[in-house]
Write an enzyme that holds these catalytic residues in place. Structure first.
Site, mmCIF file in Angstrom:
data_model
loop_
_atom_site.group_PDB
_atom_site.id
_atom_site.type_symbol
_atom_site.label_atom_id
_atom_site.label_comp_id
_atom_site.label_asym_id
_atom_site.label_seq_id
_atom_site.Cartn_x
_atom_site.Cartn_y
_atom_site.Cartn_z
ATOM 1 N N ASP A 7 12.975 -2.436 6.547
ATOM 2 C CA ASP A 7 12.034 -3.082 5.644
ATOM 3 C C ASP A 7 12.809 -3.689 4.476
ATOM 4 O O ASP A 7 13.935 -3.261 4.171
ATOM 5 C CB ASP A 7 10.992 -2.086 5.122
ATOM 6 C CG ASP A 7 9.865 -2.797 4.378
ATOM 7 O OD1 ASP A 7 9.183 -3.638 4.994
ATOM 8 O OD2 ASP A 7 9.679 -2.520 3.175
ATOM 9 N N GLU A 9 12.337 -5.746 0.372
ATOM 10 C CA GLU A 9 11.535 -6.224 -0.746
ATOM 11 C C GLU A 9 12.205 -7.483 -1.286
ATOM 12 O O GLU A 9 13.427 -7.647 -1.164
ATOM 13 C CB GLU A 9 11.406 -5.168 -1.846
ATOM 14 C CG GLU A 9 10.726 -3.880 -1.409
ATOM 15 C CD GLU A 9 9.297 -4.062 -0.930
ATOM 16 O OE1 GLU A 9 8.668 -5.074 -1.309
ATOM 17 O OE2 GLU A 9 8.814 -3.199 -0.176
ATOM 18 N N GLU A 52 3.880 -11.313 -9.611
ATOM 19 C CA GLU A 52 3.046 -10.792 -8.525
ATOM 20 C C GLU A 52 3.841 -9.844 -7.631
ATOM 21 O O GLU A 52 3.314 -8.850 -7.136
ATOM 22 C CB GLU A 52 2.476 -11.935 -7.691
ATOM 23 C CG GLU A 52 1.490 -12.828 -8.434
ATOM 24 C CD GLU A 52 2.183 -13.914 -9.249
ATOM 25 O OE1 GLU A 52 3.446 -13.922 -9.304
ATOM 26 O OE2 GLU A 52 1.474 -14.744 -9.825
ATOM 27 N N HIS A 153 5.203 -0.444 -3.043
ATOM 28 C CA HIS A 153 5.992 -0.716 -1.852
ATOM 29 C C HIS A 153 7.469 -0.485 -2.201
ATOM 30 O O HIS A 153 7.908 -0.731 -3.320
ATOM 31 C CB HIS A 153 5.802 -2.167 -1.402
ATOM 32 C CG HIS A 153 4.467 -2.426 -0.803
ATOM 33 N ND1 HIS A 153 4.273 -2.604 0.550
ATOM 34 C CD2 HIS A 153 3.242 -2.525 -1.370
ATOM 35 C CE1 HIS A 153 2.991 -2.814 0.781
ATOM 36 N NE2 HIS A 153 2.345 -2.773 -0.366
ATOM 37 N N ASP A 158 8.971 2.522 2.770
ATOM 38 C CA ASP A 158 8.147 1.924 3.820
ATOM 39 C C ASP A 158 8.793 2.066 5.192
ATOM 40 O O ASP A 158 8.105 2.205 6.203
ATOM 41 C CB ASP A 158 7.885 0.449 3.513
ATOM 42 C CG ASP A 158 6.860 0.269 2.395
ATOM 43 O OD1 ASP A 158 6.383 1.292 1.872
ATOM 44 O OD2 ASP A 158 6.548 -0.882 2.052
#
Length: 234
Positions: A7, A9, A52, A153, A158
């Site tokens: 995963d 980010e 965001e 997250h 994750d």
């Protein structure tokens, strides 16, 4: 069989708009067992993170100021990924960002498909549960996997959750080892000595009811669709 649950980010949603990786996390499975040999880095993206995005993962520009850049970790990353099967939820997103980073640093290999394979658990889930919600949170609820620590997250967090989800989606435990204590059987381990010394007449047999048998058959069909085979289907 070596699988990596991966995963990432990022600073935003689209690498074509200049967004960059800021975290990458991988959990290694060998023969469906977690090995503890993980890969995890936070990365300095050399750009601001969208507000965001910070609201989703909680990673700030200040936190990343002293972190390495992608070009510093890419040799280690590519060696770690080589020859494995990557398990990713919504794979095009993560693969797109990683391949964009490879192009930016002019790494000799810019396509992950040249060094490893990729399995998308979002595609698997949509095939298994068409018309239903198949986000990672939804799958955790469906398989009763605890994700209560997921306030934000995070790539490694994750990946850990996805590892549990993937194992549940593809049949959970694949090998069972019967092991009992000295106290429970009155001497010796059943795993070490076999079952010939046990008085099987004392064992209680609990048979599945009709609903459980139907659920079992549905589970076998789902495993066959997702994994291509099921050990319990003749």
């Amino acid at each position: 069989m070596r699988q990596l649950i991966l995963d990432t980010e990022t600073t935003g949603l689209d690498p074509q708009q200049g967004h960059r990786l800021i975290e990458i996390g991988c959990i290694e499975l060998i023969d469906r067992q977690v090995t503890g040999r993980n890969f995890h880095y936070y990365l300095q993206p050399d750009r601001e993170i969208d507000a965001e995005a910070i609201a989703v993962h909680g990673i700030t520009n200040e936190f990343l100021q002293d972190k390495p850049r992608f070009k510093e970790v890419v040799p280690e990353l590519m060696e770690y990924l080589r020859g494995a099967e990557l398990i990713i939820h919504n794979a095009p997103f993560d693969v797109g960002f990683i391949e964009n980073e490879l192009r930016l640093v002019e790494f000799p290999t810019t396509r992950l498909s040249e060094i490893c394979s990729v399995t998308d658990t979002l595609v698997m889930a949509r095939n298994m549960y068409p018309g239903q919600r198949n986000s990672l949170d939804a799958l955790c609820k469906r398989y009763e996997i605890d994700n209560s620590d997921r306030h934000f997250h995070g790539a490694l967090l994750d990946a850990r959750i996805l590892a549990d989800v993937y194992l549940a989606m593809t049949g959970g435990q694949v090998s069972m080892v019967l092991e009992t204590t000295l106290d429970s059987w009155g001497g010796g381990s059943a795993a070490g000595k076999g079952l010939s010394h046990l008085d099987l007449s004392q064992l209680r047999v609990v048979k599945a009811n009709a609903d459980e048998l139907v659920a079992h058959e549905e589970r076998l069909v789902a495993i066959t669709k997702s994994a291509g085979k099921c050990l319990w289907v003749v």
